[in-house]
Write a protein that holds these residues in place. Structure first.
Motif, PDB file in Angstrom:
ATOM      1  N   ASN A 351       2.317  -7.025  49.361  1.00 23.28           N
ATOM      2  CA  ASN A 351       0.946  -7.514  49.195  1.00 23.28           C
ATOM      3  C   ASN A 351       0.577  -8.346  50.426  1.00 23.28           C
ATOM      4  O   ASN A 351       1.005  -9.497  50.568  1.00 23.28           O
ATOM      5  CB  ASN A 351       0.848  -8.355  47.920  1.00 23.28           C
ATOM      6  N   ARG A 352      -0.213  -7.765  51.316  1.00 23.94           N
ATOM      7  CA  ARG A 352      -0.487  -8.435  52.590  1.00 23.94           C
ATOM      8  C   ARG A 352      -1.465  -9.593  52.462  1.00 23.94           C
ATOM      9  O   ARG A 352      -1.561 -10.413  53.374  1.00 23.94           O
ATOM     10  CB  ARG A 352      -0.981  -7.414  53.614  1.00 23.94           C
ATOM     11  N   GLN A 353      -2.162  -9.680  51.356  1.00 21.92           N
ATOM     12  CA  GLN A 353      -2.959 -10.876  51.140  1.00 21.92           C
ATOM     13  C   GLN A 353      -2.040 -12.083  50.933  1.00 21.92           C
ATOM     14  O   GLN A 353      -2.297 -13.173  51.422  1.00 21.92           O
ATOM     15  CB  GLN A 353      -3.874 -10.721  49.930  1.00 21.92           C
ATOM     16  N   LYS A 356       0.326 -13.923  54.059  1.00 28.18           N
ATOM     17  CA  LYS A 356      -0.082 -15.067  54.864  1.00 28.18           C
ATOM     18  C   LYS A 356       0.503 -16.379  54.338  1.00 28.18           C
ATOM     19  O   LYS A 356       0.442 -17.404  55.003  1.00 28.18           O
ATOM     20  CB  LYS A 356      -1.610 -15.162  54.893  1.00 28.18           C
ATOM     21  N   ASN A 386      -2.738  -2.861  51.043  1.00 30.62           N
ATOM     22  CA  ASN A 386      -4.035  -3.541  50.922  1.00 30.62           C
ATOM     23  C   ASN A 386      -5.091  -2.870  51.800  1.00 30.62           C
ATOM     24  O   ASN A 386      -4.801  -2.397  52.895  1.00 30.62           O
ATOM     25  CB  ASN A 386      -3.916  -4.996  51.371  1.00 30.62           C
ATOM     26  N   SER A 388      -7.345  -4.560  53.208  1.00 24.25           N
ATOM     27  CA  SER A 388      -7.361  -5.507  54.318  1.00 24.25           C
ATOM     28  C   SER A 388      -6.529  -6.703  53.895  1.00 24.25           C
ATOM     29  O   SER A 388      -6.186  -6.862  52.717  1.00 24.25           O
ATOM     30  CB  SER A 388      -8.790  -5.945  54.652  1.00 24.25           C
ATOM     31  N   ASP A 389      -6.227  -7.569  54.859  1.00 23.35           N
ATOM     32  CA  ASP A 389      -5.448  -8.760  54.537  1.00 23.35           C
ATOM     33  C   ASP A 389      -6.199  -9.720  53.631  1.00 23.35           C
ATOM     34  O   ASP A 389      -5.604 -10.639  53.063  1.00 23.35           O
ATOM     35  CB  ASP A 389      -5.049  -9.489  55.826  1.00 23.35           C
ATOM     36  N   ALA A 390      -7.492  -9.511  53.503  1.00 24.04           N
ATOM     37  CA  ALA A 390      -8.311 -10.409  52.691  1.00 24.04           C
ATOM     38  C   ALA A 390      -8.560  -9.870  51.282  1.00 24.04           C
ATOM     39  O   ALA A 390      -9.223 -10.523  50.473  1.00 24.04           O
ATOM     40  CB  ALA A 390      -9.650 -10.664  53.381  1.00 24.04           C
ATOM     41  N   SER A 391      -8.034  -8.677  50.982  1.00 22.66           N
ATOM     42  CA  SER A 391      -8.323  -8.040  49.693  1.00 22.66           C
ATOM     43  C   SER A 391      -7.034  -7.654  48.975  1.00 22.66           C
ATOM     44  O   SER A 391      -6.067  -7.207  49.595  1.00 22.66           O
ATOM     45  CB  SER A 391      -9.175  -6.786  49.913  1.00 22.66           C
ATOM     46  N   ARG A 392      -7.065  -7.806  47.643  1.00 21.79           N
ATOM     47  CA  ARG A 392      -5.934  -7.332  46.838  1.00 21.79           C
ATOM     48  C   ARG A 392      -6.074  -5.861  46.460  1.00 21.79           C
ATOM     49  O   ARG A 392      -5.141  -5.261  45.946  1.00 21.79           O
ATOM     50  CB  ARG A 392      -5.813  -8.176  45.560  1.00 21.79           C
ATOM     51  N   TRP A 416      -3.447  -5.343  43.683  1.00 22.16           N
ATOM     52  CA  TRP A 416      -2.280  -6.180  43.438  1.00 22.16           C
ATOM     53  C   TRP A 416      -2.642  -7.233  42.392  1.00 22.16           C
ATOM     54  O   TRP A 416      -3.665  -7.924  42.526  1.00 22.16           O
ATOM     55  CB  TRP A 416      -1.853  -6.903  44.708  1.00 22.16           C
ATOM     56  N   GLU A 418      -2.685 -10.852  40.740  1.00 23.09           N
ATOM     57  CA  GLU A 418      -2.759 -12.123  41.451  1.00 23.09           C
ATOM     58  C   GLU A 418      -1.390 -12.771  41.626  1.00 23.09           C
ATOM     59  O   GLU A 418      -1.160 -13.501  42.589  1.00 23.09           O
ATOM     60  CB  GLU A 418      -3.703 -13.086  40.718  1.00 23.09           C
TER      61      GLU A 418
END
Length: 498
Positions: A351-353, A356, A386, A388-392, A416, A418
């Motif tokens: 999960n790239r979100q 970070k 993902n 993007s890195d900002a989205s699950r 993903w 939470e």
């Protein structure tokens, strides 16, 4: 100078010996501090199948009759001697407890066969080390609904008591695998045969396939006795494990000495899971190590001159982080050695979100990035990652053989959760609604639930290791995976009929 070199080598040798003795000493101290061995860690079931019995236990009917005798022996030697009562309500071996698998209908520890009216093909399901037929039963039921005859085979030493892992060998399991494929080949009458393996079961599927392909090469001079599968599906496959598994041979031998029985166990956790042993043995690790090494050596030999042609279309399902098997080994010891165009790796990214977060290990996603940039890969790579890195939310990234980048594919109707950082070795075969390992407890009360658990308190209070509770046990992207597996087998079935 020569004397200096000799001294240096000697010093390094003593340092290595010291390190090995330190590891062994630490393991001995750890093992002696574990809980005492219970009845189910010590009782031997004499009726269990072994490779030595394969000559007289040659059919599935023979195997099932023997299995019934094994369970009769289990009932007499363990269940009949295990106490009952409130303190035993989560003990798998306490009669009538919430974890007693005999209270479930069916008992998914046992071999099962699903037979449609007019089979289009057959599928052999091979479970992993320490678990049982339950692990692949949902996929088996889905395949049966599509017209496949499905055999979920219980491996020797499994589905009974963890003491079976003290003596089982991979040759015993390979002999059972051959029996299962012979049965399906006989009843299918020429219709395609497929093999699906989970973890160690994937290694068994690979071993059988290599045997069958070598059998085909002798067809000109000898009778062909093994059917080459029309397709393979390998779930979290044990293609390679940690090199430290070599030490388990020593621990297994030490555990046979009087008073040192605990040394034969690498894990001694209470048995509250009805369909998977929580305890694990050094011998079990050793057998997986032996089998993966044997498979890797055979693949290297077969591919020495050129990539292996004619290998069954193989779909590998993996998560990029796996604490049990090596995802890298599936690429380096199998997929790289196969001729292109008919094989695929379906890889679940981290999960790239969450990547970070400063508490995560930095290199957890290195493999997916490495594979995406590798233009020498002879197989299709599909990455679930993902958007993007900002989205699950997740989507597919697809990379054909011998290309240097992946093109974004379709978006999945999934995200993903939470609270989820990655998938795990043990969750891929199980849907979120699994009644034992799923996200929410089932409606039926009175049975143990091991899915989304949240237990809090001071450390050292709970008998279960915290890492056991942290491991994800169901796949939030199971619906997509199920579709891919069913389509893969269907396509292999068409090729097999042709």
């Amino acid at each position: 100078m020569k004397r200096f070199g000799t001294s240096l080598i000697g010093g390094l040798g003593f340092a290595l010996l010291g390190a090995v003795l330190t590891v062994i000493g630490g393991y001995v101290l750890w093992a002696r501090a574990q809980p005492p061995l219970q009845l189910w860690h010590q009782v031997s079931l004499e009726e269990e199948f072994t490779a030595a019995k394969a000559a007289r236990i040659a059919t599935l009917d023979d195997y099932l009759a023997l299995e019934t005798r094994v369970y009769d022996e289990l009932n007499a030697k363990i269940y009949a001697k295990t106490p009952t009562g409130p303190m035993q309500r989560l003990n798998r071996f306490s009669p009538g407890s919430a974890a007693d698998p005999r209270e479930r209908r069916p008992n998914w520890n046992r071999t099962f066969e699903l037979v449609p009216e007019d089979p289009v093909g057959g599928v052999l399901l091979l479970h992993g080390m320490s678990d049982g037929p339950y692990s692949l039963r949902v996929l088996g039921e889905a395949l049966h609904a599509k017209g496949y005859r499905v055999l979920g085979l219980r491996m020797p030493g499994h589905g009974t008591a963890p003491a079976g892992l003290l003596t089982v060998t991979w040759e015993d399991m390979a002999a059972a695998t051959r029996l299962g494929t012979r049965h399906l080949e006989h009843v299918l009458d020429g219709k395609p045969l497929h093999v699906m393996g989970y973890s160690t079961g994937a290694a068994l599927a690979l071993d059988y396939t290599l045997d069958a392909m070598e059998d085909m090469t002798r067809a000109a001079t000898e009778e062909v006795t093994l059917a080459v599968p029309a397709s393979l599906v390998l779930v979290s496959p044990a293609i390679g494990i940690t090199p430290l598994a070599k030490l388990t041979r020593l621990f297994d031998l030490m555990g046979r000495l009087p008073g040192l029985g605990q040394l034969a166990w690498t894990s001694l956790v209470p048995e509250f899971d009805p369909f998977n042993y929580n305890a694990f043995t050094a011998n079990a690790s050793l057998q997986v190590h032996r089998m993966t090494r044997a498979n890797a050596a055979r693949i290297r030999r077969l591919s020495a001159a050129a990539p292996i042609e004619g290998f069954p279309a193989t779909l590998v399902l993996l998560t990029v982080v796996d604490a049990t098997v090596s995802p890298q080994a599936a690429v380096d010891h199998l997929l790289r050695h196969l001729a292109p165009d008919t094989h695929e790796l379906l890889l679940y990214d981290i999960n790239r979100q969450a990547l970070k977060a400063p508490l995560l290990v930095a290199n957890t996603a290195a493999l997916s990035e490495q594979l995406l940039a590798d233009e020498t890969l002879p197989f299709t790579l599909t990455l679930v990652a993902n958007r993007s890195d900002a989205s699950r939310r997740v989507m597919l990234y697809q990379k054909p053989p011998f290309t240097a980048s992946a093109a974004p594919g379709k978006s999945l109707d999934a995200a993903w959760p939470e609270d989820t950082l990655s998938l795990s070795h043990v969750d891929l075969p199980f849907p979120p609604d699994d009644p034992l390992y799923g996200r929410d407890p089932p409606q039926r009360p009175g049975q143990v639930f091991l899915g989304q658990l949240a237990i809090r308190g001071e450390r050292g209070v709970l008998k279960v290791p915290a890492q056991w509770l942290l491991r994800l046990r169901h796949n939030p992207f199971y619906s997509y995976q199920r579709e891919r597996v069913l389509n893969w087998v269907d396509r292999g079935n068409v090729r097999g009929e042709g």
